[in-house]
Design an enzyme around this catalytic site. Sequence first.
Site, short mmCIF file in Angstrom:
data_model
loop_
_atom_site.label_atom_id
_atom_site.label_comp_id
_atom_site.label_asym_id
_atom_site.label_seq_id
_atom_site.Cartn_x
_atom_site.Cartn_y
_atom_site.Cartn_z
N TYR A 123 0.88 -1.18 0.00
CA TYR A 123 0.00 0.00 0.00
C TYR A 123 0.91 1.22 0.00
CZ TYR A 123 -3.66 3.27 1.42
OH TYR A 123 -4.55 4.32 1.47
N VAL B 211 -4.08 11.68 3.60
CA VAL B 211 -5.27 12.08 4.33
C VAL B 211 -5.09 11.68 5.78
CG1 VAL B 211 -7.79 11.93 4.38
CG2 VAL B 211 -6.57 11.71 2.21
N PHE C 296 -7.04 10.43 8.12
CA PHE C 296 -7.51 9.11 8.52
C PHE C 296 -6.67 8.00 7.88
CE2 PHE C 296 -10.05 10.14 4.74
CZ PHE C 296 -9.88 9.01 3.98
N GLU C 297 -6.12 8.27 6.68
CA GLU C 297 -5.26 7.28 6.02
C GLU C 297 -4.00 7.03 6.85
OE1 GLU C 297 -3.20 6.57 1.65
OE2 GLU C 297 -3.43 8.61 2.43
N GLN C 298 -3.44 8.14 7.34
CA GLN C 298 -2.23 8.01 8.17
C GLN C 298 -2.53 7.29 9.46
OE1 GLN C 298 -0.23 11.73 8.93
NE2 GLN C 298 0.73 10.92 10.79
#
Length: 563
Positions: free
Chosen positions: A395, A472, A474-476
């Site tokens: 990812y 983003v 929330f991605e982190q």
Amino acid sequence: MTPRSQQIQEVHKMLGQLFIFVFLISTSHSCLLLGGKVQETLVPNGEPFFVRCPLEPPVSDNSYNITWFINGSKTEISTDLQARIHQDSNHLKFFPARLEDSGFYLCVYSGANGCWQEVLQVNVFQNDNGLCYKDEALYTYLLFREKSLRIECPDVTDYVDPATAQFHWFKECEPLNMTTGKYLMIKQFLSITNVIPQDNGKYTCVTLFIHNGTNYNISRSITNTIRELPLTVKPNILYPTDNFIDAELGTSVTVTCEALLNSNLILTWRYNESFISEYSDDGRVIEEIQYEAVKDGQKVACQNITFSSVKEEDYGLRFYCSADNTLAYIQAFFILKRPGPNLQGLLIAIFVTAAFLIITTIIIIKLFKVDLVLWYRSSCFSHPHQNDGKMYDAYIMYPKNAIGNCTYDMDLFVLKLLPEVLEKQCTYKLFILGRDDLPGQAIADLVDEAISQSRRLIIVLGQVSNETNLGVDFEQKIAMYDALIRNEIKVILIEMEKITDCTFMPESIKYIRQKQGFVRWKGTFTEASLSPNTRFWKNIRYRMPPAPRHSDKDLDYISTGNL
């Protein structure tokens, strides 16, 4: 004994010698007189006693005759066995002896080989007043102190059979208590256990003797003197120890016999029960003079033996060192043998070679670890097929809100170079947010699902990351939760440029950077940078999971270069 009594005793002895002289002159026997000093026999009053003629007949003379005479008489003593005093072969027997029997007796031997005579003095004594013995007639035992001692009732085997006779023992004329376990009787012997100095003293043994239906007592008194063991101890050889000694043929060898020093100790070297001087005729084996030395704080006696030149016949033989003193004799030996091959040099060479190979191997593994792992993955020994059920190999997370040229370089690297090398050439499958998501999908759910379905998390850092969030928010958070909390995904950090200030870098990224390290991009966006065999891409491939097998030759369709 007082001086007066000593003088009286000397006078009696002088008179006795004078009587013997007169007695011998008065006898008409023409036999040769033997002996010098007259043998005196002490006989207890009232007890049977046998006096043995000291003249022993030769074995070959079967016609000899022994005759006894008393006090100068020319009449021989009776041979009637019922008489109180009679002769029985070469014995003169008293049943019993009385004080008036004291005197001189002549034993005459005549046979085919000649005639001899010898004088004996019989002294029948009365025990001292109130005692069961006479001091002058005591047998003397001098014993060294041990745990147990044994005293013999002497001169009784001519009268009784010790195996069947009953003996009674007294100390200082008092009966011994035989029930305490301290005293044991075995035939004519008295054993004393747990010996102490108080066991010194005068012991008397008494046994029953029957002759012609008359019971007689036979008694013997002994003075028992117990002394401590002398300081002399048994020899103790320290060397040799029945061992082998290496000796080259033709060389000189000296061996030292060492023994703890004590009194009267004598060391000698022997071979086959003979002195070592008899071993060789050429004098090449020499025994030196015994000397003293100090070893480990102890005094030792030393005796050297020297082989001036070792010969073939010396090998395999036992050479004994003998240690002898007044208590014991012991010995120990050594054997000469050819020395075995010297393996020290070979062992050193093997050790050095092995150490060199190990160090070289460690250095090679350290320097070429990445190449070795990649080679192994491409070899027939590797099994790269994944069976973990995950959809993506990695990812990709990177800053999406950079400005200026940084945005162009980051997008070019993430969206162009990574897919070109890792996907097309290395057959990895990547998930890049913004490229692989579909319109209308819930982004948070999509990110969580994609990260959980990925085997690696690749985080691309740039200098702009110090001032902005990675991707983003929330991605982190989802990515760091999986990497640090769940520990379900491994992280690969890629720095697009050297980061000098980490002030604004998230703590989670700092932790991963410090713990796992990072890979820095140093290349340029050229065709050469697309080769998966450059050092940068090898480091990325090393951190990635194994991919479907491809040889480096198949991957290197563009010329390699150092990025």
